[in-house]
Design a protein around this motif. Sequence first.
Motif, PDB file in Angstrom:
ATOM      1  N   LEU A  63       0.810  -1.217   0.000  1.00 22.23           N
ATOM      2  CA  LEU A  63       0.000   0.000   0.000  1.00 22.23           C
ATOM      3  C   LEU A  63       0.842   1.264   0.000  1.00 22.23           C
ATOM      4  O   LEU A  63       0.330   2.356  -0.230  1.00 22.23           O
ATOM      5  CB  LEU A  63      -0.937  -0.001   1.208  1.00 22.23           C
ATOM      6  CG  LEU A  63      -1.915  -1.172   1.283  1.00 22.23           C
ATOM      7  CD1 LEU A  63      -2.835  -1.011   2.469  1.00 22.23           C
ATOM      8  CD2 LEU A  63      -2.709  -1.309   0.002  1.00 22.23           C
ATOM      9  N   PHE A  64       2.162   1.103   0.293  1.00 24.07           N
ATOM     10  CA  PHE A  64       3.056   2.255   0.353  1.00 24.07           C
ATOM     11  C   PHE A  64       4.358   1.953  -0.372  1.00 24.07           C
ATOM     12  O   PHE A  64       4.788   0.808  -0.459  1.00 24.07           O
ATOM     13  CB  PHE A  64       3.409   2.611   1.809  1.00 24.07           C
ATOM     14  CG  PHE A  64       2.232   2.890   2.687  1.00 24.07           C
ATOM     15  CD1 PHE A  64       1.594   4.119   2.640  1.00 24.07           C
ATOM     16  CD2 PHE A  64       1.754   1.931   3.560  1.00 24.07           C
ATOM     17  CE1 PHE A  64       0.510   4.390   3.453  1.00 24.07           C
ATOM     18  CE2 PHE A  64       0.670   2.181   4.374  1.00 24.07           C
ATOM     19  CZ  PHE A  64       0.038   3.417   4.315  1.00 24.07           C
ATOM     20  N   SER A  65       4.973   2.996  -0.887  1.00 24.35           N
ATOM     21  CA  SER A  65       6.378   2.940  -1.268  1.00 24.35           C
ATOM     22  C   SER A  65       7.131   3.840  -0.310  1.00 24.35           C
ATOM     23  O   SER A  65       6.545   4.701   0.353  1.00 24.35           O
ATOM     24  CB  SER A  65       6.578   3.414  -2.706  1.00 24.35           C
ATOM     25  OG  SER A  65       6.229   4.788  -2.827  1.00 24.35           O
TER      26      SER A  65
ATOM     27  N   LEU B  86      -2.945  -1.168   8.039  1.00 21.80           N
ATOM     28  CA  LEU B  86      -4.338  -1.517   8.359  1.00 21.80           C
ATOM     29  C   LEU B  86      -5.282  -0.396   7.930  1.00 21.80           C
ATOM     30  O   LEU B  86      -6.307  -0.642   7.277  1.00 21.80           O
ATOM     31  CB  LEU B  86      -4.463  -1.787   9.859  1.00 21.80           C
ATOM     32  CG  LEU B  86      -5.863  -2.173  10.349  1.00 21.80           C
ATOM     33  CD1 LEU B  86      -6.294  -3.502   9.755  1.00 21.80           C
ATOM     34  CD2 LEU B  86      -5.904  -2.219  11.874  1.00 21.80           C
ATOM     35  N   ARG B  87      -4.938   0.826   8.280  1.00 21.82           N
ATOM     36  CA  ARG B  87      -5.786   1.965   7.909  1.00 21.82           C
ATOM     37  C   ARG B  87      -5.824   2.159   6.393  1.00 21.82           C
ATOM     38  O   ARG B  87      -6.870   2.472   5.822  1.00 21.82           O
ATOM     39  CB  ARG B  87      -5.277   3.229   8.594  1.00 21.82           C
ATOM     40  CG  ARG B  87      -5.420   3.197  10.114  1.00 21.82           C
ATOM     41  CD  ARG B  87      -4.757   4.387  10.758  1.00 21.82           C
ATOM     42  NE  ARG B  87      -4.801   4.316  12.218  1.00 21.82           N
ATOM     43  CZ  ARG B  87      -3.766   4.554  13.002  1.00 21.82           C
ATOM     44  NH1 ARG B  87      -2.593   4.911  12.485  1.00 21.82           N
ATOM     45  NH2 ARG B  87      -3.883   4.460  14.318  1.00 21.82           N
TER      46      ARG B  87
ATOM     47  N   ALA C  18      -6.709  -2.770  17.357  1.00 21.05           N
ATOM     48  CA  ALA C  18      -7.283  -1.824  16.391  1.00 21.05           C
ATOM     49  C   ALA C  18      -8.168  -2.557  15.389  1.00 21.05           C
ATOM     50  O   ALA C  18      -9.258  -2.077  15.039  1.00 21.05           O
ATOM     51  CB  ALA C  18      -6.173  -1.070  15.671  1.00 21.05           C
ATOM     52  N   ALA C  19      -7.712  -3.731  14.932  1.00 17.72           N
ATOM     53  CA  ALA C  19      -8.495  -4.513  13.966  1.00 17.72           C
ATOM     54  C   ALA C  19      -9.832  -4.947  14.569  1.00 17.72           C
ATOM     55  O   ALA C  19     -10.872  -4.919  13.892  1.00 17.72           O
ATOM     56  CB  ALA C  19      -7.690  -5.727  13.506  1.00 17.72           C
TER      57      ALA C  19
END
Length: 246
Positions: A31-33, A190-191, A220-221
């Motif tokens: 989801l990120f670089s 997760l977000r 959190a989940a």
Amino acid sequence: MAVLVTRPDERGKQLVDLLNQSGMTALYLPLFSFQCGAELEQLPSKLNQLKVGDYVFFVSRSAVDFSVKILKKSGFQWREDLRYITVGQNTAQYFSCQSERAIHYPISQENSEGLLALPQMQTLSGRRILILRGNGGRNYFAEQATSRGAIVETLECYRREPINYNQEEQIDICKRSGTDTLVVTSLEILRGLIELIPKHEQEWLKSCRLVTVSERIADAAKNYGWQTIILSPKADNQSLLNTLLS
């Protein structure tokens, strides 16, 4: 079982390869670089300002990666008279290989709480701690170290940049592959996963098993609505693989 791995960079790819080699279906969806942080160029001068016996805290392997690159570029060596710390064995071993310096980490509890329980963290009055981190992230260690008398400074070595996907296309791929298990290794991931999946597919998302690496992420989940959450004992790929295989 089909597993969606969201862990970014090479570690995510390696986990997918390990799962495929074990006969499991695994998809890779980072989801990120990671890019250079806004303050990375300041690292050599910040290290020079520390006194003998002060601490340098790496929050992640990415912090090590970007720090090592800038020091090599500037010709700066890791000082022998500083104390290096991290929360996990994997990051510690990686730093040691890159720097040939000793580094301390909690063995039984690989998180900020475990690090703060180490004997050398009990008396911090007047000590400086330079925290090498990404943009955002948890402030618990900095707050606790400050309350114990440390002078804490953070330095943004890297930043997470969201990767844009076609939402419907990615969901279609996941469903067609039979994805029923998610690997999530940070709260940011997760977000990001929740934000990626549209509202009308959230029920499907939260029906999947969620494999994670800390009680904090698991809690959190649960609050987000997941019912089946599995905790890996450690965050390294081998531990995650063993957890998924079991």
